[in-house]
Every structure is written in structure tokens, then in C-alpha cells.
Design a protein around this motif. Structure first.
Motif, PDB file in Angstrom:
ATOM      1  N   GLU A   8      -2.844  23.503  14.304  1.00 63.71           N
ATOM      2  CA  GLU A   8      -2.651  23.202  12.892  1.00 63.71           C
ATOM      3  C   GLU A   8      -3.930  22.651  12.270  1.00 63.71           C
ATOM      4  O   GLU A   8      -3.912  22.064  11.206  1.00 63.71           O
ATOM      5  CB  GLU A   8      -1.466  22.252  12.721  1.00 63.71           C
ATOM      6  N   GLU A  10      -6.079  20.264  13.185  1.00 65.70           N
ATOM      7  CA  GLU A  10      -6.348  18.838  13.087  1.00 65.70           C
ATOM      8  C   GLU A  10      -7.855  18.600  13.189  1.00 65.70           C
ATOM      9  O   GLU A  10      -8.508  19.058  14.125  1.00 65.70           O
ATOM     10  CB  GLU A  10      -5.608  18.077  14.189  1.00 65.70           C
ATOM     11  N   ALA A  50      -4.740  16.061   9.414  1.00 66.01           N
ATOM     12  CA  ALA A  50      -3.804  16.367  10.497  1.00 66.01           C
ATOM     13  C   ALA A  50      -3.325  17.811  10.486  1.00 66.01           C
ATOM     14  O   ALA A  50      -3.082  18.401  11.544  1.00 66.01           O
ATOM     15  CB  ALA A  50      -2.596  15.429  10.427  1.00 66.01           C
ATOM     16  N   TYR A  51      -3.159  18.390   9.291  1.00 65.41           N
ATOM     17  CA  TYR A  51      -2.701  19.772   9.160  1.00 65.41           C
ATOM     18  C   TYR A  51      -3.603  20.444   8.126  1.00 65.41           C
ATOM     19  O   TYR A  51      -3.322  20.420   6.933  1.00 65.41           O
ATOM     20  CB  TYR A  51      -1.250  19.844   8.688  1.00 65.41           C
ATOM     21  N   ASP A 196       9.823  19.823  16.386  1.00 63.30           N
ATOM     22  CA  ASP A 196       9.938  18.409  16.023  1.00 63.30           C
ATOM     23  C   ASP A 196      11.239  17.811  16.552  1.00 63.30           C
ATOM     24  O   ASP A 196      11.919  17.056  15.856  1.00 63.30           O
ATOM     25  CB  ASP A 196       9.879  18.234  14.497  1.00 63.30           C
ATOM     26  N   PHE A 236       5.279  19.153  20.563  1.00 59.18           N
ATOM     27  CA  PHE A 236       4.667  18.489  19.416  1.00 59.18           C
ATOM     28  C   PHE A 236       4.170  17.107  19.803  1.00 59.18           C
ATOM     29  O   PHE A 236       4.787  16.101  19.441  1.00 59.18           O
ATOM     30  CB  PHE A 236       5.714  18.405  18.294  1.00 59.18           C
ATOM     31  N   PRO A 237       3.039  17.049  20.548  1.00 54.46           N
ATOM     32  CA  PRO A 237       2.160  18.131  20.979  1.00 54.46           C
ATOM     33  C   PRO A 237       2.285  18.390  22.476  1.00 54.46           C
ATOM     34  O   PRO A 237       3.174  17.844  23.144  1.00 54.46           O
ATOM     35  CB  PRO A 237       0.781  17.559  20.663  1.00 54.46           C
ATOM     36  N   SER A 254      -3.073  11.315  19.008  1.00 53.07           N
ATOM     37  CA  SER A 254      -2.429  12.457  18.355  1.00 53.07           C
ATOM     38  C   SER A 254      -0.909  12.343  18.415  1.00 53.07           C
ATOM     39  O   SER A 254      -0.216  12.595  17.427  1.00 53.07           O
ATOM     40  CB  SER A 254      -2.899  13.758  19.008  1.00 53.07           C
ATOM     41  N   LEU A 258       1.173  11.785  15.070  1.00 57.71           N
ATOM     42  CA  LEU A 258       2.153  12.791  14.668  1.00 57.71           C
ATOM     43  C   LEU A 258       3.533  12.168  14.484  1.00 57.71           C
ATOM     44  O   LEU A 258       4.229  12.429  13.498  1.00 57.71           O
ATOM     45  CB  LEU A 258       2.217  13.910  15.707  1.00 57.71           C
ATOM     46  N   HIS A 261       3.657   9.898  11.364  1.00 56.34           N
ATOM     47  CA  HIS A 261       3.551  10.681  10.136  1.00 56.34           C
ATOM     48  C   HIS A 261       4.821  11.490   9.879  1.00 56.34           C
ATOM     49  O   HIS A 261       5.370  11.475   8.771  1.00 56.34           O
ATOM     50  CB  HIS A 261       2.346  11.611  10.233  1.00 56.34           C
ATOM     51  N   VAL A 262       5.298  12.174  10.922  1.00 59.92           N
ATOM     52  CA  VAL A 262       6.485  13.018  10.762  1.00 59.92           C
ATOM     53  C   VAL A 262       7.714  12.179  10.431  1.00 59.92           C
ATOM     54  O   VAL A 262       8.551  12.580   9.616  1.00 59.92           O
ATOM     55  CB  VAL A 262       6.713  13.858  12.035  1.00 59.92           C
ATOM     56  N   LYS A 334       1.465  23.181  21.191  1.00 60.41           N
ATOM     57  CA  LYS A 334       0.591  22.651  20.134  1.00 60.41           C
ATOM     58  C   LYS A 334      -0.510  21.844  20.811  1.00 60.41           C
ATOM     59  O   LYS A 334      -0.341  20.651  21.109  1.00 60.41           O
ATOM     60  CB  LYS A 334       1.371  21.797  19.147  1.00 60.41           C
TER      61      LYS A 334
END
Length: 381
Positions: A8, A10, A50-51, A196, A236-237, A254, A258, A261-262, A334
Motif C-alpha cells: 500500500e 507505506e 501509510a497508504y 482487517d 495486516f501485515p 507498522s 496500522l 490507525h484502523v 501485506k
């Protein structure tokens, strides 16, 4: 079991977008060399580091020109009105030509409230908007001329240019987090990419069962494509290193980034939709129970979240066997955000030490030096 690589884009701290994009291309080419079955990236917006891939179909053209075997999967074309379905179909057909039929089309409904706000999409209507957009794309690709008269789109007889490389529609997938999306994708005869999945193994198994249940009554749109029963798990990841401790240390920032953030994205979307009286994203509220335990504890997340695949090759193989037993046909790795050299090493270790266990375990010999009493380090590159 098939294996795919997801990036993605990063961007490590201090690096430019330009440098990272050229690294991504080298990683995709190396993934083909290391035996990955498919490669792709998702469509993302408004997240600076990040993306960082907002126009993946442009990036795919470069990768298509430099590879010859690996399948290129568009991991998540967001099927909402801001991506006009005719433009999606035109870009898909063009990419299918460039990669000579190696294209697979992954779709998504979006899980980011910021996307929906910026592009003027009502979170309450995303399910029906997604369904209609997918149908228009499929009909545009497969019918010439095509027409469509629905709630969100209304077209008289129209032709898109160019046409696909071959006569068949590319295999279709959807990026899925909810049980309902798994079921509905099965009903449409679309493969599902479970992603996710922070909600645990029991929830993941509910998703698998829902997709298989939907497939039993699958009806492809207009009968225009072949049913795709494949079920993939998006890690993820993912990261593999010679030892678990090294893998965790290299991936720590990471994984925790992730997750934090998610969890904010998901909870924000669930609350925004709830304020409008919708319930389609209400399952995201389950993130609240995980945040307290997992926001700073990577070991807890690795052990309790099927979506995280971090460890040495032996541990990674064991976890993938669990995915296989749960009903998955493929694993989407990922591998991103660790720095280019570490990403390349992880890709190489998956290719050399993980994939052979699922493709030809009899081709892995016992070590001769150990047979004469000399300890040998594992997983050398």
C-alpha cells in the motif's frame, strides 16, 4: 494454497514518494521471481504516508511491462460513484491488454469516513451503491453496446473502448470485513478477500461460513462471468525473519501503527453512520474492546488476531496451515513499511522458506552437517 503480495506504498520517515514508488515496482518484479502467484495494491486517499497509492491502475502499467507471469490483482477498486463505473471499465480493459490477460479485479465498498465525506458519499447507502456500480462495470466490460437504468446510474446504449484482452471477464473479488459482505459476495459468485480481521478466529470463521453459504445460491450478474469461489485472507501485515524476536522488532512500528490507525477509522465510520440511523458498519464497534489490550501490545495482537502474520518461517507456516484448515484458498501478504531492504528480504524468505512447504515439501532435505553433529543456523539467505 496461493500467495499474493499486497503493498500500500507505506513511505518510511524521511523518504520521498518518488523513491518509494520505484521501490514498489522493484518489489513487484522480485515477487514474481520468488514465486508469488499475484501482486497488487489497494486504492487509498488522503493518508500521507501509510497508504500512499491513490492511482494504482497507473502503477500497474509499469509492473505489467516488467513482468510476464505474476497475476496483477487490483486489490480494491472502490465501487462508489466518485469512481465512475464507465471510467473503471475503461481502465480495467486497458490494464488487461497491457498485462495480456493477467488481470484480476478486486473491488471494495470503502471503510474510511474521510473518503466518503470528501467524495460526497452517504455511508448509509454504500451497500446498494456498491452493488449497482459493480453491475455497471461488469456490463460495460462484457456487453457491447450495454445500457443500464438504475437508482444511481442511467445509460442508454453505450460502448466502452478498448475491449478486454480476451473474451472473458477478469475474475472478480471483493475486499470484505463484515459477515454480510462475505455472504452477499458469495451470492454474486464473487471471490472474497477477508481483511482487517482484528475480531478473532471465531468471527473469521463466521465470515468463511457466510461466503460458502452465499456460494450455494450464487447468481453471477447477468450470467456474464464465471463464479469465483476463492476465499483469501489478507494479512495486516505479514513479515518473516530468521527469528520471531527479529520479525517482531522489525514490524513493531507498522503493526501498532496500522492497528491504532484502523481502529480510529472503523470506530469513526461506525459512529458517523449510526448518527444517520444506519447499521451497516455497526460491527466495527467491536474494535473498542480490542483497543485497550492491543494498542501497545504487539505480542497480544499477533497471538489473538488472525490478520497478523509475524514470526520465523516455522511459526508462519503453522499459522498458514490454520488459515488453510479454516477454509481459505489463498493468503495475501501485506509486506510493507519495514524499509525496502527488509521488505525484499521478507519477500525472499517467504519464497525460499515458506512457499515450498505448501508446494513441494519433499524437496526440502535434512541437513548433512547436523547429521554429523554440527549445529547449523536456520533460514540463511
Amino acid at each position: 494454497m496461493k500467495f499474493g503480495l499486497l503493498t500500500e506504498g507505506e513511505v518510511p520517515k524521511g523518504l520521498s514518494y518518488s523513491a518509494r514508488y520505484h521501490e514498489i515496482i522493484r518489489e513487484a518484479v522480485f515477487a514474481e521471481e520468488m514465486g508469488f502467484d499475484f501482486w497488487g495494491t489497494s486504492e487509498q486517499h488522503f493518508v500521507p504516508s501509510a497508504y500512499a497509492v491513490s492511482a494504482p491502475e497507473t502503477l500497474y502499467g509499469a509492473v505489467a511491462a516488467l513482468t510476464s507471469k505474476i497475476t496483477i490483482r487490483h486489490m480494491s477498486v472502490v465501487m462508489l460513484r466518485y469512481n465512475h463505473p464507465i471510467r473503471i471499465a475503461e481502465r480495467v480493459a486497458t490494464l488487461d491488454i497491457l498485462c495480456k490477460g493477467r488481470l484480476e479485479l478486486g473491488t471494495a465498498r470503502s471503510n474510511n469516513i474521510e473518503y466518503l465525506k470528501a467524495f460526497g458519499v452517504d455511508p448509509v447507502t454504500t451497500r446498494e451503491e456498491y452493488r449497482e456500480t459493480v453491475e455497471v462495470v461488469v456490463r460495460a466490460l462484457m456487453e457491447s453496446p450495454f445500457e443500464y437504468h438504475g437508482k444511481f446510474y442511467d445509460f442508454g446504449p453505450t460502448n466502452i473502448v478498448p475491449r478486454l484482452h480476451g473474451p472473458n471477464c477478469p475474475p472478480l473479488y471483493v475486499s470484505a470485513t463484515s459477515v454480510e459482505t462475505h455472504r452477499s459476495s458469495g451470492e454474486l459468485g464473487i471471490g472474497s478477500m477477508t481483511h482487517d480481521n482484528w475480531f478473532g478466529w471465531d468471527y473469521m470463521k463466521q465470515c468463511v461460513s457466510a461466503h460458502k453459504e452465499g456460494l450455494r445460491s450464487a447468481q453471477p450478474i447477468g450470467g456474464l462471468y464465471v463464479i469465483n469461489p476463492n476465499l483469501g485472507l489478507l494479512t495486516f501485515p505479514a513479515h518473516v525473519a530468521a527469528t520471531r524476536a527479529k520479525a517482531i522488532e522489525e514490524a513493531r512500528h507498522s503493526v501498532l501503527g496500522l492497528f491504532n490507525h484502523v481502529s480510529q477509522l472503523y470506530l469513526g465510520l461506525a459512529r458517523a453512520e449510526k448518527e444517520k440511523g444506519g447499521t451497516g458498519y455497526s460491527y466495527f464497534e467491536g474494535m473498542e474492546a480490542l483497543v485497550e489490550k492491543g494498542s501497545k501490545n504487539i505480542e497480544y495482537l499477533i497471538d489473538n488476531s488472525p490478520t497478523i502474520l509475524i514470526g520465523d518461517p516455522e511459526q508462519v507456516i503453522k499459522r498458514i496451515r490454520e488459515y488453510e484448515a479454516a477454509g481459505f484458498d489463498e493468503v495475501i501478504l501485506k509486506i510493507d513499511g519495514y524499509g525496502h531492504s527488509t521488505v525484499m528480504r521478507s519477500i525472499e524468505m517467504f519464497g525460499k522458506y515458506v512457499f515450498p512447504e505448501f508446494r513441494n515439501p519433499r524437496g526440502i532435505p535434512a541437513n548433512d552437517w547436523e547429521s554429523v553433529g554440527v549445529p547449523v543456523p536456520s533460514y540463511l539467505l
